[in-house]
Design a protein around this motif. Structure first.
Motif: not given
Length: 118
Positions: A44-61
Motif C-alpha cells: 500500500r505504501a509503495i503504491k502511494q509512493m509511486f502515485a506521489d512521484e508520478f504526480s510530481a514529475a514526468e518520468m520515463v524509464c
C-alpha cells in the motif's frame, strides 16, 4: 513469469505512470528502498509512493539492460534527459519482495525543477 519478464512489465506500467498496476508486482510486505530516500515498506505504501512521484514529475524509464540471476533481476536504465540508474529486484513466488534503486537524487530534483531539501 520469470523475474526478468516481470521487470519488463513493471517498466511498461512505470512508463504509463500507473501506480495501481505497479503495486500489483509487489508482495504485501515488500520493501522499496530508493537509496537516496528512506525505505518504503508494504504494498500500500509503495503504491502511494509511486502515485506521489508520478504526480510530481514526468518520468520515463528507457531500458538499457535487464539481467536475471535466480530470483533477482537487475535493471539498468536511463531517461530522455540523460539521468541514469539501476534497480535490483528480489522475487519470491513471482512477486517483488525487495527493490533497491540507485540514482542521483540531486540531478533528478534539478532536472524536474523540484525543491531541493536543506
Amino acid at each position: 513469469m520469470e523475474p526478468k519478464q516481470v521487470v519488463q512489465k513493471w517498466v511498461e506500467c512505470f512508463n504509463r505512470g500507473d501506480a495501481e498496476a505497479i503495486a500489483e508486482f509487489y508482495s504485501e510486505d515488500a520493501i522499496n528502498h530508493q537509496v537516496a530516500n528512506e525505505p518504503v515498506v508494504g504494498k500500500r505504501a509503495i503504491k502511494q509512493m509511486f502515485a506521489d512521484e508520478f504526480s510530481a514529475a514526468e518520468m520515463v524509464c528507457i531500458v538499457e539492460n535487464i539481467f536475471q540471476d535466480g530470483q533477482w533481476a537487475i535493471l539498468e536504465w536511463k531517461d530522455p534527459i540523460g539521468l541514469r540508474g539501476c534497480g535490483f529486484f528480489q522475487f519470491e513466488n513471482g512477486l517483488i519482495v525487495l527493490q533497491r534503486g540507485y540514482w542521483d537524487k540531486l540531478s533528478f530534483l534539478k532536472a524536474h525543477n523540484l525543491p531541493i531539501p536543506e
